[in-house]
Design a protein around this motif. Structure first.
Motif, PDB file in Angstrom:
ATOM      1  N   ILE A 136      -3.374  -9.242  -0.279  1.00 53.01           N
ATOM      2  CA  ILE A 136      -3.103  -8.411  -1.153  1.00 53.01           C
ATOM      3  C   ILE A 136      -3.886  -8.556  -2.257  1.00 53.01           C
ATOM      4  CG2 ILE A 136      -1.004  -7.744  -2.770  1.00 53.01           C
ATOM      5  CD1 ILE A 136      -0.042  -7.614   0.071  1.00 53.01           C
ATOM      6  N   PRO A 137      -5.037  -7.598  -2.268  1.00 47.19           N
ATOM      7  CA  PRO A 137      -5.882  -7.734  -3.563  1.00 47.19           C
ATOM      8  C   PRO A 137      -5.309  -7.162  -4.792  1.00 47.19           C
ATOM      9  CG  PRO A 137      -6.457  -6.020  -1.812  1.00 47.19           C
ATOM     10  CD  PRO A 137      -5.345  -6.701  -1.302  1.00 47.19           C
ATOM     11  N   ALA A 138      -5.844  -7.640  -5.997  1.00 47.58           N
ATOM     12  CA  ALA A 138      -5.534  -7.103  -7.230  1.00 47.58           C
ATOM     13  C   ALA A 138      -5.408  -5.609  -7.092  1.00 47.58           C
ATOM     14  CB  ALA A 138      -6.328  -7.662  -8.184  1.00 47.58           C
ATOM     15  N   GLY A 139      -4.507  -4.877  -7.331  1.00 47.73           N
ATOM     16  CA  GLY A 139      -4.472  -3.487  -7.722  1.00 47.73           C
ATOM     17  C   GLY A 139      -3.785  -2.768  -6.620  1.00 47.73           C
ATOM     18  N   GLY A 152       0.884  -1.200  -0.024  1.00 48.18           N
ATOM     19  CA  GLY A 152       0.021   0.193  -0.211  1.00 48.18           C
ATOM     20  C   GLY A 152       0.736   1.395   0.169  1.00 48.18           C
ATOM     21  N   PHE A 153       0.050   2.459   0.087  1.00 45.02           N
ATOM     22  CA  PHE A 153       0.602   3.788   0.147  1.00 45.02           C
ATOM     23  C   PHE A 153       0.720   4.383   1.382  1.00 45.02           C
ATOM     24  CE2 PHE A 153      -0.824   3.419  -4.427  1.00 45.02           C
ATOM     25  CZ  PHE A 153       0.283   3.452  -5.122  1.00 45.02           C
ATOM     26  N   LYS A 154       1.677   5.350   1.692  1.00 43.29           N
ATOM     27  CA  LYS A 154       1.643   6.163   2.921  1.00 43.29           C
ATOM     28  C   LYS A 154       0.380   7.070   2.829  1.00 43.29           C
ATOM     29  CE  LYS A 154       6.387   5.961   4.333  1.00 43.29           C
ATOM     30  NZ  LYS A 154       7.743   6.883   4.297  1.00 43.29           N
ATOM     31  N   GLU A 155       0.090   7.590   1.805  1.00 41.16           N
ATOM     32  CA  GLU A 155      -0.881   8.879   1.551  1.00 41.16           C
ATOM     33  C   GLU A 155      -1.737   8.448   0.461  1.00 41.16           C
ATOM     34  OE1 GLU A 155       1.814  11.788  -0.624  1.00 41.16           O
ATOM     35  OE2 GLU A 155       2.877  10.917   1.345  1.00 41.16           O
ATOM     36  N   GLU A 156      -2.841   9.319   0.366  1.00 39.03           N
ATOM     37  CA  GLU A 156      -3.796   9.309  -0.657  1.00 39.03           C
ATOM     38  C   GLU A 156      -2.908   9.409  -1.902  1.00 39.03           C
ATOM     39  OE1 GLU A 156      -6.669   8.485  -1.177  1.00 39.03           O
ATOM     40  OE2 GLU A 156      -7.665   8.506   1.194  1.00 39.03           O
ATOM     41  N   MET A 157      -3.374   8.990  -3.126  1.00 43.74           N
ATOM     42  CA  MET A 157      -2.546   8.593  -4.177  1.00 43.74           C
ATOM     43  C   MET A 157      -3.264   8.949  -5.518  1.00 43.74           C
ATOM     44  SD  MET A 157       0.608   8.801  -5.126  1.00 43.74           S
ATOM     45  CE  MET A 157       1.335   8.604  -3.480  1.00 43.74           C
ATOM     46  N   ASN A 158      -2.812   9.418  -6.436  1.00 42.36           N
ATOM     47  CA  ASN A 158      -3.439   9.182  -7.760  1.00 42.36           C
ATOM     48  C   ASN A 158      -2.324   9.003  -9.002  1.00 42.36           C
ATOM     49  OD1 ASN A 158      -2.489  12.093  -8.664  1.00 42.36           O
ATOM     50  ND2 ASN A 158      -4.008  12.740  -7.197  1.00 42.36           N
ATOM     51  N   LYS A 159      -2.976   8.734  -9.963  1.00 40.65           N
ATOM     52  CA  LYS A 159      -2.093   8.315 -11.132  1.00 40.65           C
ATOM     53  C   LYS A 159      -0.935   9.568 -11.527  1.00 40.65           C
ATOM     54  CE  LYS A 159      -3.983   6.211 -14.614  1.00 40.65           C
ATOM     55  NZ  LYS A 159      -4.294   6.025 -16.138  1.00 40.65           N
ATOM     56  N   GLU A 160      -1.569  10.850 -11.528  1.00 47.17           N
ATOM     57  CA  GLU A 160      -0.499  11.760 -11.726  1.00 47.17           C
ATOM     58  C   GLU A 160       0.474  11.867 -10.622  1.00 47.17           C
ATOM     59  OE1 GLU A 160      -0.316  13.131 -14.595  1.00 47.17           O
ATOM     60  OE2 GLU A 160      -1.730  12.009 -15.174  1.00 47.17           O
ATOM     61  N   LYS A 161      -0.113  11.953  -9.466  1.00 50.87           N
ATOM     62  CA  LYS A 161       0.873  12.114  -8.258  1.00 50.87           C
ATOM     63  C   LYS A 161       2.050  10.943  -8.332  1.00 50.87           C
ATOM     64  CE  LYS A 161       0.872  13.007  -3.501  1.00 50.87           C
ATOM     65  NZ  LYS A 161      -0.097  13.021  -2.339  1.00 50.87           N
ATOM     66  N   LEU A 162       1.474   9.893  -8.468  1.00 50.10           N
ATOM     67  CA  LEU A 162       2.549   8.698  -8.684  1.00 50.10           C
ATOM     68  C   LEU A 162       3.550   8.771  -9.678  1.00 50.10           C
ATOM     69  CD1 LEU A 162       3.210   5.936  -7.467  1.00 50.10           C
ATOM     70  CD2 LEU A 162       1.752   4.721  -9.121  1.00 50.10           C
ATOM     71  N   LYS A 163       3.060   9.129 -10.900  1.00 48.61           N
ATOM     72  CA  LYS A 163       3.767   9.331 -12.149  1.00 48.61           C
ATOM     73  C   LYS A 163       5.283  10.109 -11.735  1.00 48.61           C
ATOM     74  CE  LYS A 163       1.082   8.324 -16.028  1.00 48.61           C
ATOM     75  NZ  LYS A 163       0.327   9.044 -17.165  1.00 48.61           N
ATOM     76  N   LEU A 214      -3.432  -0.010 -10.844  1.00 48.34           N
ATOM     77  CA  LEU A 214      -3.328   0.248  -9.201  1.00 48.34           C
ATOM     78  C   LEU A 214      -4.681   0.914  -8.753  1.00 48.34           C
ATOM     79  CD1 LEU A 214       0.134   2.027  -9.492  1.00 48.34           C
ATOM     80  CD2 LEU A 214      -0.477  -0.078  -7.730  1.00 48.34           C
ATOM     81  N   ASP A 215      -4.892   0.401  -7.462  1.00 48.44           N
ATOM     82  CA  ASP A 215      -5.762   1.009  -6.627  1.00 48.44           C
ATOM     83  C   ASP A 215      -5.053   1.830  -5.751  1.00 48.44           C
ATOM     84  OD1 ASP A 215      -7.717   1.512  -4.641  1.00 48.44           O
ATOM     85  OD2 ASP A 215      -8.002  -0.434  -3.824  1.00 48.44           O
ATOM     86  N   TYR A 216      -5.344   3.321  -5.849  1.00 46.87           N
ATOM     87  CA  TYR A 216      -4.874   4.529  -5.317  1.00 46.87           C
ATOM     88  C   TYR A 216      -5.363   4.772  -3.925  1.00 46.87           C
ATOM     89  CZ  TYR A 216      -2.633   4.987  -9.861  1.00 46.87           C
ATOM     90  OH  TYR A 216      -1.884   4.699 -11.097  1.00 46.87           O
ATOM     91  N   GLU A 217      -6.284   4.250  -3.446  1.00 42.04           N
ATOM     92  CA  GLU A 217      -7.027   4.423  -2.267  1.00 42.04           C
ATOM     93  C   GLU A 217      -6.173   3.904  -0.875  1.00 42.04           C
ATOM     94  OE1 GLU A 217     -11.238   3.614   0.290  1.00 42.04           O
ATOM     95  OE2 GLU A 217     -10.900   2.870  -1.991  1.00 42.04           O
ATOM     96  N   LEU A 218      -6.226   4.985  -0.032  1.00 44.96           N
ATOM     97  CA  LEU A 218      -5.546   4.561   1.070  1.00 44.96           C
ATOM     98  C   LEU A 218      -6.383   3.690   2.165  1.00 44.96           C
ATOM     99  CD1 LEU A 218      -3.134   5.503   2.801  1.00 44.96           C
ATOM    100  CD2 LEU A 218      -4.131   7.302   4.002  1.00 44.96           C
TER     101      LEU A 218
END
Length: 327
Positions: free
Chosen positions: A174-177, A138-149, A225-229
Motif C-alpha cells: 500500500i504505497p502512499a497515495g 485501488g480503483f476499479k477504473e481510471e480515475m481523476n480528481k473530478e470524477k472521484l469528487k 491520492l494516486d488516481y492511476e489504475l
C-alpha cells in the motif's frame, strides 16, 4: 552501547472498528474490552514511543536508545539517512468492522502540510481472514480528481473501489497515495513508515460512543491520492524452508517471509540495519552470544544493527516470521 535483541511492551489502541483477536489469537494483554484494533509493536512516533520490557535496557524508550547510539541501534546508513528518527512502525491490526476508506500522504505532502518527516508507505500480511472477508486497495477504473469528487458527492464511491478477497498469506503493498481500507474479519501485520497521518474519505456513516461521526478529510485526500489504475495489488508468496522470500522491497523498507525448520543465521551488522522480526507462526529459539531469547506468534523483536551473527531455530516443527530491515 553494547546492544542485544530487544523486546518492547505493546501499545494497545481501542478503535471503533476493533475486536478481540489481538487477545484470543495473538495473546496480547487486553483487559475488559472487545474493541482493541491495534497493537503497536515497535514505535518511535512522538508520544507513542515503545518501551523495552526486559534485559539491561528495561524501561527505556526506543527514542532514548536512538539518542544514545543511533548508528549502533539503527545502522550507520540508516542514521545518515534519517538522523535520530526511528523510521518504521510495526503493528498488528484486528478489524471486527470495516475501517474507513482512506489514503496516506507521501513524504513531500507530510512535510509541506504537517511539518512531519514521514508520509506513510505500508504493507499488509494477512494472518487470518474470516470466510467472505474482503478489503479495498485501488480503483476499479481510471480515475481523476473530478470524477472521484462526483462519486463522493453522489454517494457512489464504493462502486469505483476495487475489492479483493482476503485469505491468510496474502500480501498487499500500500504505497502512499493508494486508496484502501481493511475489511471486517481480517487480522493482519502491518509494516509502515513511522507516521500516523490518515485522511478519511468515507466512514460508512458510523458514529462513535458519543453518537458523533468521525471527521472526514476530503480535500486533503483529493490532493494525496494516486488516481492511476495499477496492474497488480495482491500477491501470495509461498514460503521456502530455511530461506527468505521477498514480500515488499522499496526505498523505505524490505520485508521478507522467513520460515525456519532447522536453523537460520541473521547478521544485522553486515546489513548495516536494524532487523525487526514479527512472529506469525510457531515458536523461535534465538541465540546471540550465548544468550537465549524466544519469539512466538504475536510477538516482535528488534535485532540492533551492531549485533553480529544471530542464530534462529524452530522449537517445534517450523516457525515463521516477517523479517524487516532497510536496505
Amino acid at each position: 552501547m553494547k546492544f542485544e535483541p530487544l523486546k518492547f511492551h505493546p501499545i494497545l489502541k481501542e478503535k471503533i472498528w476493533g475486536g478481540n483477536k489481538l487477545k484470543t489469537k495473538l495473546n496480547k494483554p487486553v483487559d475488559n474490552t472487545d474493541s482493541v484494533g491495534e497493537s503497536w509493536e515497535i514505535s518511535g512516533c512522538p508520544g507513542e514511543e515503545s518501551v523495552v520490557k526486559s534485559g539491561p535496557f528495561d524501561g527505556m524508550k526506543i527514542t532514548d536508545l536512538v539518542e544514545k547510539d543511533p548508528a549502533g541501534l539503527m545502522g550507520k546508513k540508516v542514521f545518515q539517512k534519517y538522523g535520530k528518527e526511528f523510521p518504521l512502525l510495526f503493528k498488528f491490526l484486528d478489524a471486527r468492522q470495516d475501517l474507513s476508506v482512506q489514503v496516506h500522504p507521501d513524504d513531500k505532502l507530510a512535510q509541506e502540510k504537517h511539518g512531519l518527516p514521514f508520509g506513510k508507505n505500508e504493507m499488509w500480511y494477512i494472518l487470518d481472514a474470516e470466510k467472505g472477508s474482503t478489503l479495498i486497495s485501488g480503483f476499479k477504473e481510471e480515475m481523476n480528481k473530478e470524477k472521484l469528487k462526483q462519486n463522493v458527492e453522489a454517494g457512489t464511491l464504493e462502486e469505483v473501489l476495487l475489492k479483493h478477497k482476503a485469505k491468510a498469506g496474502d500480501v498487499f503493498n500500500i504505497p502512499a497515495g493508494r486508496i484502501h481500507t481493511i475489511g471486517k474479519g481480517i487480522l493482519l501485520a502491518e509494516i509502515q513508515q513511522s507516521s500516523d497521518i490518515t485522511y478519511r474519505i468515507y466512514d460508512f456513516d458510523r458514529v462513535d460512543k458519543e453518537g458523533k461521526k468521525r471527521e472526514l478529510h476530503l480535500e486533503q485526500s483529493y490532493d494525496a491520492l494516486d488516481y492511476e489504475l495499477k496492474e497488480q495489488y495482491k500477491t501470495h508468496p509461498e514460503p521456502h524452508p530455511d530461506s527468505e522470500v521477498t514480500l515488499v522491497s522499496n526505498e523505505y523498507f524490505s520485508t521478507t517471509l522467513l520460515e525456519v525448520k532447522s536453523s537460520y543465521k541473521i547478521n544485522p551488522q553486515s546489513l548495516d540495519s536494524f532487523v525487526v522480526m514479527m512472529g506469525i507462526e510457531g515458536e523461535f529459539a534465538i541465540t546471540y552470544q550465548d544468550k537465549k531469547y524466544d519469539l512466538v506468534k504475536g510477538e516482535s523483536i528488534l535485532l540492533p544493527a551492531s549485533c553480529e551473527e544471530i542464530i534462529l531455530e524452530a522449537k517445534k516443527g517450523s516457525a515463521k516470521a516477517l523479517k524487516s530491515c532497510i536496505l
